[in-house]
Scaffold this active site. Structure first.
Site, short mmCIF file in Angstrom:
data_model
loop_
_atom_site.label_atom_id
_atom_site.label_comp_id
_atom_site.label_asym_id
_atom_site.label_seq_id
_atom_site.Cartn_x
_atom_site.Cartn_y
_atom_site.Cartn_z
N HIS A 1 -12.71 3.77 -0.40
CA HIS A 1 -12.78 2.77 0.69
C HIS A 1 -13.52 1.50 0.24
CE1 HIS A 1 -12.78 6.27 3.81
NE2 HIS A 1 -11.54 5.83 3.65
N ARG B 1 -2.57 -2.09 -3.39
CA ARG B 1 -3.76 -1.30 -3.11
C ARG B 1 -3.69 -0.05 -3.97
NH1 ARG B 1 -5.74 2.23 2.07
NH2 ARG B 1 -7.70 2.75 1.10
N ARG C 1 -11.04 16.72 6.78
CA ARG C 1 -11.83 17.10 5.59
C ARG C 1 -13.23 17.55 6.00
NH1 ARG C 1 -10.69 11.63 3.00
NH2 ARG C 1 -8.50 11.80 2.45
N ASN D 1 0.87 -1.18 0.00
CA ASN D 1 0.00 0.00 0.00
C ASN D 1 0.91 1.23 0.00
OD1 ASN D 1 -1.80 2.02 0.48
ND2 ASN D 1 -2.71 1.12 2.32
N GLU E 1 -8.66 -4.66 4.91
CA GLU E 1 -8.48 -4.42 3.48
C GLU E 1 -7.33 -5.25 2.93
OE1 GLU E 1 -8.61 -0.37 4.90
OE2 GLU E 1 -9.35 0.23 2.93
#
Ligand code: AMP
Length: 399
Positions: free
Chosen positions: A180, A91, A241, A7, A385
Site C-alpha cells: 500500500h 501499478r 486476512r 492496475n 493511488e
C-alpha cells in the site's frame, strides 16, 4: 499529457485516463473475469451514463484491447487516437529489493519482475501480463512502473529484517517489504500539504484501512516501519486476512493434518473480520450485525480497534512522538465509529478527536477531525493511488 493508469489483478484490470498536470480523470473503468467465464467491461466518463458490455476476455491483452477500443470509440471514447496517450503507468504490487522507486519499464525491469514472481505469486504474473499487453498494443508509448513497496524502502534494517536466520534474507529475500506504499505516500504528502508544512517537519502515522489494511510510520517524509511484511498477510486484522498470528499456529495445524495450501487459504481468505464474525468480510455488514447485538461481530470489531490502537502506540514510540494521524481507504474514510473508537482514550498520546466534526464530516473529502486542543492532528484523507501513479508517470515520461 494524457496518461493511462493500469492496475492489473489476477482476473481484473482497472484503468483511468488522466489529463496531466491537471489531474483530471477523462475516463475510467474495469474489466472483470479475465480468463474465466463472465467477462465484463464497465466504462465510465464523468457526467455520462456508464457503459457496460459482457464479452469474453481471454487474457489481459484482450482486456487492454477493449480499453483502447472504448477510449477511442467515436461515441464512448474521450480521445481520437491511441497516439494521444503520452505514457502508461502500471501499478505494481511488488518491486522486490531492487526497484525502490518508480521507473521506466524496459526489458531489464520486466526480467527482474519475472525473477521475483516466487515472492509475489498472486500479483506479479497479472502485472507482467498487463505490461506485455501494453507493449504489444502501444508499441512506442513509454511505460512506467509504480511499486507498492517502494515508499517503504527507506525502512531501517532493524524494521525490515526478521529475527530468523540471516541467511534466509540473503538467500531467499525474506524480509519486510510493506505494501500500500503508493497510498501511504499520497496521504502522508497530502497531510503535510493540508497543514502547510513540509513532510520533513512531521511525524505521521497513516492508517490505510480497507479490505486489506496497513499502518505506516512516516518520520520526516521517510517510512520507518509498516505493519505489512514479507507479504500483505502481516499486521492488523483485515477483511479475510488474519494479520499477525503466532507462526506456531501454522506448524501446529500442519502437524494435525492440514496442508500448507489449506493453512494459507485459512489465513488469507477465511480469517479476519469474516473468520471472527462468521458473517462477512465487508466491514459494513459486520458493523450492522454488531449494532444488532451479534457478539462475534462485536468481537471482530473490538480486535480491529485494539490492533490499530496498539500500532499507533508502538509507532509513536518508534518515532519518539506524533504530529499527525491519518485515516484512509474504504473503512478509514467512511467508518466514523471506527475512527471514534480508535481515538478514544488516547489522550496520553495527545490524540483528542472532535467527535461531532468526525460524525458529520462529508464523505469523500479531506477533513480535520481533531479537537481544538489536540496535540496530534487527526485527518481523514481519501486516498488516490491512481493520481499518484499518473504523477510519477508524467514526470518520468517527460524526462
Ligand atoms: P477498500 O478496500 O479501500 O475498497 O475498502 C473496502 C472496505 O471498506 C469494505 O470492508 C467496506 O465494507 C468498507 N466500507 C466502505 N464504506 C463503509 C462505511 N460506510 N462504513 C464502514 N465500512 C465501509
Amino acid at each position: 499529457m494524457k496518461i493511462l493508469v493500469i492496475n492489473a489483478g489476477s482476473s481484473s484490470l482497472k484503468y483511468q485516463l488522466f489529463e496531466m498536470p491537471e489531474g483530471k480523470v477523462l475516463a475510467k473503468g474495469l474489466c472483470e473475469c479475465i480468463g474465466i467465464e463472465g467477462g465484463t467491461v464497465t466504462h465510465k466518463r464523468p457526467g455520462q451514463d456508464d457503459y457496460k458490455v459482457k464479452t469474453p476476455l481471454d487474457d489481459h491483452e484482450a482486456a487492454l484491447a477493449w480499453v483502447l477500443k472504448l477510449l477511442t470509440d467515436t461515441e464512448l471514447g474521450v480521445i481520437a487516437d491511441i497516439s494521444e496517450i503520452g505514457a502508461v503507468g502500471h501499478r505494481i504490487a511488488h518491486g522486490g529489493e531492487k526497484l525502490r522507486a518508480s521507473c521506466l519499464i524496459d526489458d531489464e525491469v520486466i526480467t527482474y519482475l519475472e525473477s521475483i514472481v516466487p515472492i509475489n505469486p498472486l500479483h506479479g504474473p497479472p502485472a507482467i501480463a498487463g505490461m506485455r499487453g501494453c507493449r504489444k498494443l502501444m508499441e512506442n508509448v513509454p511505460m512506467v512502473g509504480v511499486f507498492d513497496t517502494s515508499f517503504h524502502s527507506t525502512m531501517p534494517e532493524k524494521a525490515y529484517i526478521y529475527p530468523i536466520p540471516y541467511e534466509l534474507y540473503e538467500e531467499k529475500s525474506i524480509r519486510r517489504y510493506g505494501f500500500h506504499g503508493t497510498s501511504h505516500r499520497y496521504v502522508s504528502g497530502r497531510a503535510a500539504e493540508m497543514l502547510g508544512k513540509k513532510p520533513e517537519e512531521l511525524k505521521i502515522i497513516t492508517c490505510h484501512l480497507g479490505n486489506g489494511s496497513s499502518i505506516t510510520a512516516v518520520n520526516g517524509g521517510k517510512v520507518v516501519d509498516t505493519t505489512m511484511g514479507f507479504t500483505p498477510q502481516e499486521g492488523i486484522l483485515m477483511g479475510t486476512r488474519s494479520g499477525s498470528v503466532d507462526p506456531t499456529i501454522v506448524t501446529y495445524l500442519q502437524s494435525q493434518g492440514m496442508t500448507a495450501a489449506e493453512v494459507e487459504k485459512m489465513l488469507n481468505k477465511q480469517s479476519g473480520l469474516l473468520g471472527v464474525s462468521g458473517k462477512s468480510s465487508d466491514a459494513r455488514v459486520v458493523c450492522d450485525a454488531a449494532a444488532e447485538g451479534d457478539k462475534r461481530s462485536q468481537l471482530a470489531l473490538e480486535i480491529l480497534y485494539y490492533g490499530i490502537k496498539k500500532y499507533i502506540g508502538a509507532y509513536t514510540a518508534a518515532m519518539n512522538g506524533l504530529d499527525v494521524l491519518v485515516f484512509t481507504a474504504g473503512i478509514g474514510e467512511n467508518d466514523r465509529d471506527l475512527r471514534r473508537r480508535v481515538c478514544q482514550d488516547m489522550d496520553y498520546l495527545g490524540i483528542a478527536m472532535d467527535e461531532e466534526v468526525n460524525a458529520t464530516c462529508p464523505r469523500g473529502k479531506d477533513a480535520d477531525v481533531s479537537a481544538a486542543d489536540s496535540r496530534v492532528k487527526i485527518l481523514v484523507i481519501p486516498t488516490d493511488e491512481e493520481y499518484m501513479i499518473a504523477l510519477d508517470t508524467a514526470r518520468l515520461a517527460a524526462d
